[in-house]
Motif scaffolding. Sequence first.
Motif, PDB file in Angstrom:
ATOM      1  N   THR A  19      26.564  15.119  -5.391  1.00  0.00           N
ATOM      2  CA  THR A  19      26.346  13.680  -5.246  1.00  0.00           C
ATOM      3  C   THR A  19      26.059  13.261  -3.808  1.00  0.00           C
ATOM      4  O   THR A  19      25.535  12.185  -3.576  1.00  0.00           O
ATOM      5  N   ALA A  20      26.386  14.100  -2.843  1.00  0.00           N
ATOM      6  CA  ALA A  20      26.201  13.746  -1.434  1.00  0.00           C
ATOM      7  C   ALA A  20      25.034  14.486  -0.781  1.00  0.00           C
ATOM      8  O   ALA A  20      24.760  14.275   0.390  1.00  0.00           O
ATOM      9  N   LYS A  21      24.363  15.339  -1.527  1.00  0.00           N
ATOM     10  CA  LYS A  21      23.264  16.115  -0.936  1.00  0.00           C
ATOM     11  C   LYS A  21      22.081  15.222  -0.613  1.00  0.00           C
ATOM     12  O   LYS A  21      21.732  14.327  -1.376  1.00  0.00           O
ATOM     13  N   GLU A  22      21.485  15.487   0.532  1.00  0.00           N
ATOM     14  CA  GLU A  22      20.270  14.781   0.935  1.00  0.00           C
ATOM     15  C   GLU A  22      19.085  15.335   0.156  1.00  0.00           C
ATOM     16  O   GLU A  22      18.998  16.536  -0.097  1.00  0.00           O
ATOM     17  N   LYS A  23      18.178  14.469  -0.198  1.00  0.00           N
ATOM     18  CA  LYS A  23      16.959  14.885  -0.864  1.00  0.00           C
ATOM     19  C   LYS A  23      16.117  15.687   0.138  1.00  0.00           C
ATOM     20  O   LYS A  23      15.913  15.239   1.267  1.00  0.00           O
ATOM     21  N   PRO A  24      15.645  16.877  -0.230  1.00  0.00           N
ATOM     22  CA  PRO A  24      14.859  17.661   0.725  1.00  0.00           C
ATOM     23  C   PRO A  24      13.550  16.957   1.081  1.00  0.00           C
ATOM     24  O   PRO A  24      12.968  16.261   0.256  1.00  0.00           O
ATOM     25  N   LEU A  25      13.115  17.138   2.311  1.00  0.00           N
ATOM     26  CA  LEU A  25      11.893  16.497   2.786  1.00  0.00           C
ATOM     27  C   LEU A  25      10.800  17.512   3.076  1.00  0.00           C
ATOM     28  O   LEU A  25       9.830  17.199   3.754  1.00  0.00           O
ATOM     29  N   GLN A  26      10.983  18.730   2.585  1.00  0.00           N
ATOM     30  CA  GLN A  26       9.946  19.729   2.755  1.00  0.00           C
ATOM     31  C   GLN A  26       9.849  20.566   1.494  1.00  0.00           C
ATOM     32  O   GLN A  26      10.756  20.585   0.670  1.00  0.00           O
ATOM     33  N   GLY A  27       8.716  21.220   1.348  1.00  0.00           N
ATOM     34  CA  GLY A  27       8.511  22.045   0.172  1.00  0.00           C
ATOM     35  C   GLY A  27       7.228  22.837   0.292  1.00  0.00           C
ATOM     36  O   GLY A  27       6.557  22.821   1.325  1.00  0.00           O
ATOM     37  N   GLU A  28       6.896  23.520  -0.800  1.00  0.00           N
ATOM     38  CA  GLU A  28       5.713  24.379  -0.834  1.00  0.00           C
ATOM     39  C   GLU A  28       4.684  23.802  -1.797  1.00  0.00           C
ATOM     40  O   GLU A  28       5.019  23.423  -2.918  1.00  0.00           O
ATOM     41  N   VAL A  29       3.438  23.757  -1.357  1.00  0.00           N
ATOM     42  CA  VAL A  29       2.342  23.301  -2.213  1.00  0.00           C
ATOM     43  C   VAL A  29       2.070  24.397  -3.242  1.00  0.00           C
ATOM     44  O   VAL A  29       1.818  25.544  -2.883  1.00  0.00           O
TER      45      VAL A  29
END
Length: 90
Positions: A30-40
Amino acid sequence: MNIKPLADRVLILPAPAEEKTIGGIIIPDTAKEKPLQGEVVAIGNGTKDEEMVLHVGDQVLYGKYSGTELEHDGKKYLIMRQSDVLAVLG
């Protein structure tokens, strides 16, 4: 992968959220930040006004509220316009 984005859209597999802090504290879901990076993982063909500069396999940064979340084969993806991608890593 059988999802093919249309026009200038890209399909991104977000990086997993951090499980622990640097100090070793475990972060609850519930406290995890949404990731702002990823792979296309897939790209569209572009439009007559916008050529696609991203490629499958690129590691990218995107805005916190960018894109639309979707789930396919048990994995969560984001689909967004190429212009919503802020930077290519590496």
